[in-house]
Structures are given as C-alpha cells and as structure tokens.
Design an enzyme around this catalytic site. Structure first.
Site, short mmCIF file in Angstrom:
data_model
loop_
_atom_site.label_atom_id
_atom_site.label_comp_id
_atom_site.label_asym_id
_atom_site.label_seq_id
_atom_site.Cartn_x
_atom_site.Cartn_y
_atom_site.Cartn_z
N LYS A 1 -23.25 -12.22 -29.77
CA LYS A 1 -23.91 -11.49 -28.69
C LYS A 1 -22.90 -11.21 -27.58
CE LYS A 1 -28.54 -13.59 -29.18
NZ LYS A 1 -29.33 -12.36 -29.41
N ARG B 1 -35.73 -15.24 -38.07
CA ARG B 1 -36.57 -14.96 -39.25
C ARG B 1 -36.11 -15.76 -40.46
NH1 ARG B 1 -35.35 -8.71 -38.71
NH2 ARG B 1 -35.46 -9.44 -36.55
#
Ligand code: BES
Ligand code: MN
Ligand code: ZN
Length: 526
Positions: A305, A379
């Site tokens: 990120k 996920r």
C-alpha cells in the site's frame, strides 16, 4: 481496559438531585420550540432557562450543551443544559448522541460528578409515543457510557490530575434522578444491560485501537482466552501448525511473509438450560457462527500500500474485535442461542517468503486461488475460516470484515454494507442494526460478478483488473466457499470501523466499536 462511569439511580420527589452524597453538576434536558428557540425548563431552572432563551445564547439544538458555573457547592450546583432539538424529531439515536455531547462537555469543564434529571426528558410533549420512558432513559445512558471511552493505554500520563484535558478521565459518578419509583426499578435492569454493553463495545474498541506491535495474533489469542474464562465461554486456539493440519492454505498464505505467527481463535457461548428444562432449551436454541477478519496489520504485502495513512491498517482486525465483543455481550445478556465466534488473526507483510502475485494456493475447501493482488488478503483469510465455520453446522453465519476500501466509495463513511445469500437472514441482521441505531445497507450479490474473478490457471482469482464493484466482488469471492443450503451474510465494515463521527457518542478518532450491539441483538432475537 477503559473503565466506564458507574450508572447510579435515585428517586427524588422533585425530580431534581437531593442527595445522598455530593454532586458537582446537574444536567437538565431542554427542547426546542417550532421557532427553533429553547423551551425554558420548569422548576428549579426556570428563571435561568428564560434568560438563556431570551439572550438566544442557547437554542437547545441537538448536541448543544450550555454549562453554567455556580461553583458546584451544595447550595448551588453547576448546571449543564443539554439541547435535544424539537420533541417531534427525537429519536433514540439522537438521545444517545446528546448523551455523548453531555459527556464531552462534563469532561472539558472537569466536572467530577453529575446528576442527570430524567423527568424533563420524559415528560416532554410531542415525543413519539413509540419510545417508552425506559427506552429513552436507556438510550441516554448508552450515549453517556459509550461517549466516555478513551484509549489511554499508551499515554504516559493517563487521566491524572494535571494532565491535559484530552487525557482527563471525565466524571467518575453519574446519578440518574427521577420522581418515578416504578421507572427506577425498571431502569435497574436496563442499566445493568447498558453497563455490560459498554464493557463489550469498549473491549472491541481497545482491541481495534491497539497498535500492531502490541496487538499481535498471539496477543489477541491470549486476551480472548482470558475473556472467555471471565465470561464462561469455551475457547480453542489454533496455531499455524494446527491451521496447516486443517489445510487452511489461504489463511497461512497471507501470513507467510510475516515474522509473527497467525492464530485462529474459536470462542463458544452455549445458553444454560432455562426453567423449561434442558431438552426444551436445546430444541429452541439455534447455532449462530460469527466469523471475523483479524488482519493485525495490512501492509498490502508485495502489492504494498502507499504509505499515506497506512497506520490505519492496524485496524484491519476490526471484524475479529467486533466478533469478540459480540460474544462477550451475548454471554452477559444470556441470549437464548448458541453462538460460535471464529476469529482469524494474521499479519499481511512483504518478505522473501511472502505470497507473490501469480501464485496459486489451495484453500481448505479444496478450491484453488490465483493471487492477483496480495492486498486482497481479507477474502483469502475469511474463505478458509468460513469453510471451517461450516463444519459446526450453524443455522446462520455472519462474517464481519474491513474487506474493501470500495465500500466507502459505494456508501460513504457512515454506513456498512451487507451482502448474503438469504433475504430472511439479511433482514434480521438489518433489523437488529436498526434497533441499535447502527446502519446497514444491502448491496446486491449477483453471480455475474464472478465473471471478473475467473482465472486462467486456477478455480478463481482473488481480484480483477479494474476496481469496479469492489465490495460486491469481495463478497462474491467469499460466496464461492459457502456450501449449498447454508445461510450466510457478510458485513463489510471497512468504512465504519474507525473515525465514525456522525454522532457524538463515537470517539472522534479511532475505533468506533460499531456493530457489536447489532450482532449481540441479532444473537438474542434469531
Ligand atoms: N483492509 C483492506 C480494506 C480497507 C481499505 C479497509 C481501506 C479500511 C480502509 C483490504 O485488505 C484491501 O486492501 N482491499 C483492497 C482490495 C483490492 C486489492 C481488490 C482494496 O479495497 O483496495
Ligand atoms: Mn489488503
Ligand atoms: Zn485488509
């Protein structure tokens, strides 16, 4: 853990504080008339109220608190006039917010104790009849105790005298005053539920706010074990070796670049057989599984990120902290259903051994996943623990996760998304949310969205080439791991986990603790 103020109750014929004990300040609730001017209160503060109204210093708008200092002696208590807006527009959520505003004011003026005069709130004309006196008073108590939260663990000067007001502790004593003896008896029970609620929500906030150099998977597992013992919950901790035996390839894959080991924590609440006898209780009782994403730090991994605001990614375990809070609350509320909480703690870090884009890994379910973006790690973690959760044969599964930044694009900062495979389940979670003033909005889960997650070399991939419908895609990925006939709903709380500021009982910065109450309420009503 942050302590919440004690909620005391007393009856006084005048409805105003008359002892016993010393009190520094009296809080009086004031409504607005249709011209948006304060309606002067009756009784002790009539003259003062009239003056405020004339000078228009105070319009009694929701959230406004006017503090008038008299010295706080027995003869002349300080007064906090708390605005509630117009009576016809009052909601429980607005009362909670006014409770939060009152707390903030009491703290900033360094008031050590306050009497809260309920009668002026409860006797107001024009408030919707759907709210009982007990509901109104309870909402106020909720706003106060939730508004009182502070995270001072890592401040060197915590709430001591002489510390700056940002670190001050706020009042240590709140006395709710009413003339109504019956209401007092009713409120005793309500307030004990409120105290339990504050404890649970604040534990979630503490966990979420904990920096990831302290809040490691091992730390949360140990804390969960302590809390489980305290609240009579069963607790099982799976290490990475256990997870490997469980073939949780996706969960382990995410943690593979981290030095700190991951943990899967299972806590279980079983209702005690009631008066109706064991068999009856067993029949009536359903099993609910809550599953929480517990990424203790999400750097993004190799798909790293940007550094701007990366510090917020210590909150990427809010799903797990919400599940823990909900279990503690469900146990204290003694809900009639069995509740299993499954929390998957791991770190997402870049390293020589970290997952790489293009890698293919096998999930616990046997399905294979091509990793496109190592930052779509939530996920992956959830897929394996959702599969694990289904082995418990729950009647409903609700997972909670800070899964996608896209949910903020879809719904903004003040609402979470729900997606799932069964309307009845989604509706009952939404109803539970509504009853607590916690907002939940449904997004669709059309199977076409799986098209973008098809992989050339595996059963699916974890992210697509563009960022359209990111929240739906995240949920559709999870759906691949839900077996036939299992009811499942997914809450994407990425927007609301921290810095939820639309109401004043939430902290201005950091963990909100939102949805703990919703999940516990859901577990009570399911
Ligand atoms: N933990 C983040 C989601 C998130 C973003 C939470 C901002 C709170 C604030 C999640 O793991 C993530 O990085 N999701 C990606 C998914 C994408 C790569 C498909 C995202 O939302 O960008
Ligand atoms: Mn991520
Ligand atoms: Zn994440």
């Amino acid at each position: 853990m942050a302590a919440s103020p004690l909620l005391n109750l007393t009856v006084s014929p005048s409805g105003m504080f008359a002892g016993p004990g010393k009190i520094g300040c009296e809080a009086v609730f004031v409504f607005q008339d249709s011209g948006k001017k304060a309606i002067a209160p009756q009784g002790r503060y009539k003259a003062l109220g009239e003056r405020l109204r004339k000078d228009a210093e105070f319009s009694a708008a929701l959230g406004a608190v006017e503090f008038v200092r008299f010295g706080g002696s027995d003869a002349a208590l300080d007064v906090a006039f708390v605005g509630l807006g117009q009576p016809s527009e009052l909601t429980l959520e607005k009362i909670r917010s006014a409770g939060g505003s009152l707390w903030t004011k009491l703290k900033s003026v360094k008031s050590d104790s306050a009497a809260i005069c309920l009668d002026m709130l409860l006797s107001a004309k024009g408030v919707s009849a759907e709210f009982s006196h007990a509901h109104l008073a309870r909402a106020l108590a909720e706003g106060l105790v939730l508004g009182a939260y502070q995270f001072l663990k890592h401040k060197s000067n915590k709430g001591k005298s002489g510390s700056d007001s940002a670190n001050a502790a706020g009042p240590s004593k709140l006395v709710f005053v009413t003339h109504d003896k019956k209401l007092k008896a009713e409120l005793e029970k309500e307030f004990s539920e409120v105290a339990a609620m504050a404890q649970a929500v604040n534990l979630t906030r503490d966990w979420t706010n904990e920096p990831s150099n302290f809040g490691t998977p091992e730390y949360y597992a140990a804390e969960a074990k302590k809390l489980a013992r305290l609240h009579g919950l069963k607790c099982r901790i799976l290490t990475e070796a256990d997870a490997a035996r469980e073939k949780m390839g996706l969960f382990l894959g995410v943690g593979q670049g981290a030095e700190r080991e991951g943990r899967v924590v299972v806590v279980e609440y079983t209702p005690k057989a009631g008066a109706k006898g064991k068999a009856a209780a067993r029949n009536a009782s359903k099993t609910i599984a809550f599953v929480g994403k517990g990424v203790t730090f999400d750097s993004g991994g190799i798909s790293i990120k940007p550094s701007l605001r990366m510090e917020n990614m210590k909150n990427d375990m809010t799903g797990a902290s919400t599940v823990m809070g909900a279990l503690v609350l469900a146990a204290q509320w003694k809900v009639p259903n069995r509740v299993i909480g499954i929390m998957a703690f791991t770190e997402n870090m870049p390293d020589g051994k970290a997952l790489q884009p293009g890698n293919v890994i096998t999930s616990r379910s046997g399905k294979t996943v091509e990793i496109i973006n190592t930052d779509a790690e939530g996920r992956l973690v959830l897929a394996d623990v959702l599969d694990f959760a289904q082995d418990f044969k729950p009647d409903a599964i609700v997972d909670v996760a800070t899964l996608t930044g896209a949910v903020t694009i879809a719904l903004g900062k003040f609402c979470c998304a729900i997606l799932g495979n069964e309307t009845a389940l989604i509706d009952s979670v939404r109803r539970a949310g509504e009853s607590q003033g916690e907002r939940i909005w449904e997004l669709p889960l059309y199977d076409d969205y799986f098209e973008d997650l098809k992989s050339d070399c595996a059963d699916m991939r974890n992210s697509a080439n563009d960022s359209y419908g990111g929240t739906i895609r995240g949920a559709i990925f999870l759906k691949q791991f839900i077996r036939k006939g299992v009811s499942w709903a997914h809450l994407d709380i990425a927007a609301t986990a921290s810095d939820l500021t639309h109401l004043s009982y939430y902290p201005k910065k950091g963990a909100s603790g939102a949805y703990v109450r919703t999940l516990a309420r859901f577990a009570a009503d399911f």
